[in-house]
Design an enzyme around this catalytic site. Structure first.
Site, PDB file in Angstrom:
ATOM      1  N   SER A 269      29.277  41.740 -40.673  1.00 40.58           N
ATOM      2  CA  SER A 269      29.203  40.627 -41.769  1.00 40.58           C
ATOM      3  C   SER A 269      27.891  40.218 -42.431  1.00 40.58           C
ATOM      4  O   SER A 269      26.590  40.924 -41.904  1.00 40.58           O
ATOM      5  CB  SER A 269      30.145  39.843 -42.194  1.00 40.58           C
ATOM      6  OG  SER A 269      30.127  39.381 -43.419  1.00 40.58           O
TER       7      SER A 269
ATOM      8  N   GLU B 140      38.877  45.783 -46.151  1.00 40.84           N
ATOM      9  CA  GLU B 140      37.357  44.600 -46.022  1.00 40.84           C
ATOM     10  C   GLU B 140      38.119  43.155 -46.592  1.00 40.84           C
ATOM     11  O   GLU B 140      37.312  42.857 -47.075  1.00 40.84           O
ATOM     12  CB  GLU B 140      36.777  44.694 -46.439  1.00 40.84           C
ATOM     13  CG  GLU B 140      36.030  46.104 -44.981  1.00 40.84           C
ATOM     14  CD  GLU B 140      35.453  46.089 -43.874  1.00 40.84           C
ATOM     15  OE1 GLU B 140      35.349  44.331 -44.309  1.00 40.84           O
ATOM     16  OE2 GLU B 140      34.253  46.730 -43.491  1.00 40.84           O
TER      17      GLU B 140
ATOM     18  N   HIS C 259      38.725  42.311 -42.375  1.00 38.17           N
ATOM     19  CA  HIS C 259      37.356  42.074 -42.342  1.00 38.17           C
ATOM     20  C   HIS C 259      37.062  41.988 -41.256  1.00 38.17           C
ATOM     21  O   HIS C 259      38.019  40.164 -40.762  1.00 38.17           O
ATOM     22  CB  HIS C 259      36.734  41.450 -43.840  1.00 38.17           C
ATOM     23  CG  HIS C 259      35.074  41.069 -43.180  1.00 38.17           C
ATOM     24  ND1 HIS C 259      34.406  41.752 -43.557  1.00 38.17           N
ATOM     25  CD2 HIS C 259      34.498  39.983 -43.382  1.00 38.17           C
ATOM     26  CE1 HIS C 259      33.416  41.240 -43.568  1.00 38.17           C
ATOM     27  NE2 HIS C 259      33.208  40.407 -43.078  1.00 38.17           N
TER      28      HIS C 259
END
Length: 702
Positions: free
Chosen positions: A327, A453, A567
Site C-alpha cells: 500500500s 482491494e 487489501h
C-alpha cells in the site's frame, strides 16, 4: 482524541456514507493537478471529516476527496510478541549532515517529553568484540539478542538501532539528520517506538481492525531500524528491507503481522525494517527550509544509506538489497525507484498493492500548502500564506498528538491529509512524467494486487450501507446512489458510463453483484489499474517484471465472508505467520505461506521468483511482458496464469473515461434514475447510445 468522539462531534449520521467513494471520484483523473493518496486506505480516521470541512473544501478547486486507509492496528501486550517497547536518547543534538553538506548545531532541552518508566538504552561497556551479538556500526557498538521463531529456528535480532537524530523541537518537520556517534555499547534488544499517529477505534477491539494499530509507545523519537539475521550467521546474504503501509498517516514496522523471524529463518535472508515519520509530522509541506515536505521519504532514504554502509557487518550483501512494501509502503518503494537520491541505494523492488500513479499517492505543492495552513488554523497557529515561518514556529510548539488529531480537518473530503509532494529535492517531477520519459531505476520488479482491494475502505466509509456483518447486500437503487456519491465531480455522461461499466447485465438487479461492483470500482481505480500501469511501463523498458493476483482468503479471517480477499490479506503469508501453530492456520495454508516466502526470497536473491531448477512445489511464474501481460494467480492449489488482470476495466479508467469527460464537458446529460424502470437494462439504452456516439466522436474525430 478518540476517533469515536470525532465522529460524534464532526459528523451527523447522514454524512457518514458520503465519505467513501468521493475519493474514487474521477476528480483526480480529470484534474491532473492533484494526485490523491495504503493498508496503505480507508481508515477510521476518515470519519473525522465533518460537514463544515466539506463546505470549506469548495473554497479551493485543489481540495479533493479524502479516502482514508485503515492500516493501523493492535496493541499487543503479549510477552511473546516479537516487538516490545523502549525509548532512549540524549537531549542535545549536533546536526552534521555529511550527505547534504549541512553543518549547524541546535539543542533539544531536557524538558522534551518522555514516556514514564522508559530510560536511555545504554549497557555497560564490558562487552567484547568476540561477542557475536555485539556489532560495531559506523556510529558505535550495539548489542542484539537471540530469538526463537515459531518454527523453533533461531535468529539474531538488533532492534531499535538509531539511524537518525530524534526529530524533536527545531527538527520537527525537517529532513532527518544522521545519528550521532555514541560510546559504550547500545542495547538494541527491544523494539522502537512507533511514530506519532492516530489509532483506529471505529470497530472497538475487533481484531480485523486493531491488528494494524501501533503496538509500541507513540513518540516523535521514533527513527530507528531493525535487523533480523538467520542463524548460523550468513555471509553476503540477500537483504529484504520492509517499508510499512498506512496511507502515510499511520503504520509501524513493529506489528505482529510483520514478525521478521519466520521469513529470515526459513529463507536464509536478512530482514530489515525501519520506522519513518507519518502524518503531518512526516509530510507537512510549506516549501520552506523549516517545512520542506517529504520528511518521511527522507527518513526512509537515510535508513537506506544506513543499510548500504552497515549491513555487511551483519552478514548482509549491500549489493543485493530488495525493497518491499504494501500500500503506502509500496508507493514509497516506487518513489525510491523514481528518485535520483535513492536509485543507487538498492537493487530490486517488490510492490504489493501500490503504485506512484495511484490517485492518493501525491498532491500538488499548492494543495499541500493549503492543507498545512488549514492545520495551523485548526490548532490556533498563524496561518497567513505570506508569513509561513510564523506558522511553522507555532506548529513546532504544539503537542504532536494535537497535530495528528486535527489534521483530518485540513482538507475537503476523502484524501489522506499529508502525503508526498513534488518538492524539487526527493522528486523533481510527477511520477507520470518520470514514467513517460523513462527517468526511473531500470531493474527487476515483482508487483500485484488482491481480488477485493476496495472493500476494506468502503466498510469504513459507507458504514450505513456496508455493515460489518454477514448477509449484507446492495439494491439497485443503493448501487446507483453510491455511484453518485462516489463520483461527485464528474458530469452525468461520465457517471452513467461508470454505472454501465460496473453493472452485471446478466442480472442487473442482483444485490450481491451490485455490492461486489462497488468493491471492484474502488479497487480498480485506487489499486489494480495503477499497479497494472506501473508494471506495463516497466515491461516496456525491457525490465524483468513478475506480476501476481492474490486470491486466497484465510480460513480464520474475522471479516464477513462477502469481503473476500481484502487489501493487505497477503501480508500474513509473506512473513510466514501461518507457520505459527498457535494461530490456528490449516496445513494447506502453512504450505501456501512457504510457497509465497520462497517466491519473494528467490526474487530478492536472484531477481527471479522461480527456483534455479523446476519444482513441483513452486509453479513456474512467467514474466509479465509489454505484450503478453501475464500474471500468476497466487491461491491455494492453483497454477492459473492469466493476462492483465482486469484489462478492460483499467482501459475504461485510464483511456476511455478521460476522453468521454473531455468530449462531454459542455453537455447536459440527464442523470440515471434512482430507481430503475421495469427493466434495468432498458433504462440505459439512450445513455448507452450517447456514450457510444461520443466515443466514436473522440476516437475518429468525426
Amino acid at each position: 482524541m478518540e476517533i469515536r468522539g470525532l465522529i460524534t462531534r464532526l459528523l451527523g449520521p447522514c454524512h457518514l456514507r458520503h465519505l467513501i467513494l468521493c475519493s474514487l471520484g474521477l476528480y483526480s483523473i480529470l484534474v491532473q493537478s492533484v494526485h490523491c493518496r495504503h493498508h496503505d486506505i480507508g481508515s477510521s480516521v476518515a470519519h473525522q471529516l465533518g460537514s463544515k470541512y466539506s463546505q470549506s473544501s469548495s473554497l479551493s478547486s485543489s481540495s479533493q476527496s479524502s479516502s482514508s486507509l485503515a492500516e493501523e492496528a493492535t496493541l499487543n501486550k503479549d510477552s511473546d510478541a516479537f516487538f516490545t517497547p523502549y525509548i532512549g536518547h540524549g537531549d542535545s543534538v549536533r546536526i552534521v549532515d555529511a550527505e547534504l553538506g549541512t553543518l549547524e548545531r541546535e539543542h533539544i532541552h531536557s524538558t522534551t517529553t518522555r514516556r514514564r518508566g522508559l530510560t536511555r538504552r545504554e549497557s555497560s561497556s564490558d562487552a567484547t568484540d568476540s561477542d557475536p551479538l555485539v556489532i560495531t556500526t559506523d556510529k558505535g557498538k550495539i548489542r542484539g539478542t537471540t530469538l526463537e521463531a515459531p518454527s523453533g529456528k533461531k535468529v539474531d535480532a538488533w532492534m531499535g538501532i538509531p539511524y537518525a537524530q530524534p526529530p524533536l523541537g527545531p527538527l520537527r518537520f525537517r529532513h532527518p539528520r544522521p545519528a550521532e556517534r555514541w560510546t559504550g555499547v547500545l542495547n538494541a534488544t527491544k523494539p522502537p517506538n512507533s511514530c506519532v499517529q492516530i489509532v483506529d477505534t471505529v470497530f472497538g477491539d475487533f481484531p480485523g481492525a486493531t491488528m494494524w494499530n501501533p503496538n509500541t509507545p507513540l513518540s516523535e523519537d521514533c527513527l530507528y531500524i531493525n535487523v533480523v539475521v538467520p542463524r548460523p550467521r550468513p555471509k553476503n546474504a540477500a537483504v529484504m528491507l520492509w517499508i510499512f503501509g498506512g496511507g502515510f498517516y499511520s503504520g509501524t514496522a513493529t506489528l505482529d503481522v510483520y514478525d521478521h523471524r519466520t521469513l529470515a529463518s526459513e529463507e536464509n535472508v536478512i530482514v530489515v525494517s525501519l520506522q519513518y515519520r507519518v502524518a503531518s509530522l512526516g509530510f507537512l509541506f510549506l516549501g520552506t527550509p523549516e517545512a520542506p515536505g517529504n520528511a518521511g521519504l527522507f527518513d526512509q532514504n537515510l535508513a537506506l544509506r544506513w543499510v548500504r554502509d552497515n549491513i555487511h557487518r551483519f552478514g548482509g550483501d549491500p549489493s543485493r538489497v530488495t525493497l518491499f512494501g504494501e500500500s503506502a509502503g509500496a508507493v514509497s518503494v516506487s518513489l525510491h525507484l523514481l528518485s535520483a537520491l535513492s536509485r543507487d541505494l538498492f537493487q530490486r523492488a517488490i510492490l504489493q498493492s501500490g503504485s506512484p500513479t495511484a490517485p492518493w499517492a501525491l498532491v500538488s505543492r499548492e494543495e499541500a500548502t493549503l492543507r498545512a495552513l488549514r492545520l495551523a488554523e485548526a490548532v490556533n497557529c498563524p496561518h497567513d500564506a505570506t508569513k509561513l515561518s510564523d506558522a511553522v514556529e507555532c506548529l513546532r510548539t504544539k503537542d504532536p498528538n494535537e497535530l495528528v488529531d486535527n489534521e483530518w480537518g485540513t482538507l475537503g473530503i476523502c484524501e489522506f491529509p499529508f502525503v508526498p509532494v513534488v518538492d524539487g529535492a526527493f522528486l523533481d517531477e510527477t511520477p507520470q512524467r518520470s514514467l513517460a520519459s523513462g527517468r526511473f531505476k531500470k531493474t527487476d520488479i515483482l508487483t500485484g494486487s488482491n481480488t477485493e482491494e476496495g472493500y476494506y475502505f468502503i466498510i469504513y466509509y459507507l458504514t450505513e450501507l456496508l455493515r460489518k456483518e454477514e448477509g449484507v447486500t446492495v439494491t439497485r437503487e443503493e448501487f446507483l446512489q453510491a455511484v453518485r456519491e462516489l463520483n461527485p465531480y464528474v458530469n452525468g455522461a461520465a457517471r452513467q458510463a461508470i454505472v454501465f461499466e460496473y453493472t452485471d447485465w446478466i442480472e442487473p438487479d442482483n444485490p450481491n453483484s451490485n455490492r461486489d461492483a462497488l468493491d471492484k470500482m474502488v479497487g480498480d481505480y485506487h489499486f489494480t489499474c495503477n499497479v497494472n500501469e506501473f508494471a506495463q511501463r516497466y515491461a516496456e523498458e525491457g525490465n524483468n517484471v513478475f506480476m501476481y493476483l492474490y486470491t486466497h482468503r484465510s480460513k480464520g479471517n474475522p471479516w464477513p465472508r462477502w469481503t473476500g480477499v481484502m487489501h493487505g490479506d497477503e501480508i500474513n503469508y509473506v512473513f510466514g505467520e501461518p507457520l505459527n501453530s498457535a494461530l490456528g492456520y490449516q496445513d494447506d495454508e502453512k504450505d501456501f505461506s512457504r510457497k509465497i516466502m520462497r517466491y519473494w526470497s528467490n526474487f530478492a536473491k536472484t531477481g527471479n521468483p522461480n527456483p534455479s531448477t523446476p519444482s513441483v512445489d513452486l509453479p513456474e511464474w512467467p514474466k509479465h511482458t509489454a505484450h503478453g501481460r501475464h500474471y500468476l494467480e497466487l491461491g491455494l492449489n492453483t497454477t492459473f496464469v492469466g493476462r492483465g488482470p482486469r484489462l478492460r476495466q483499467c482501459a475504461f479508467w485510464k483511456k476511455y473515461l478521460p476522453q468521454l469527460v473531455a468530449a462531454t464537458s459542455n453537455l447536459q446529460v440527464t442523470p440515471a434514475p434512482s430507481v430503475p424502470c421495469e427493466s434495468s437494462s432498458t433504462s440505459y439504452r439512450s445513455t448507452l447510445l450517447l456514450i457510444v456516439t461520443l466515443l466514436l466522436v473522440t476516437r475518429f474525430k468525426i
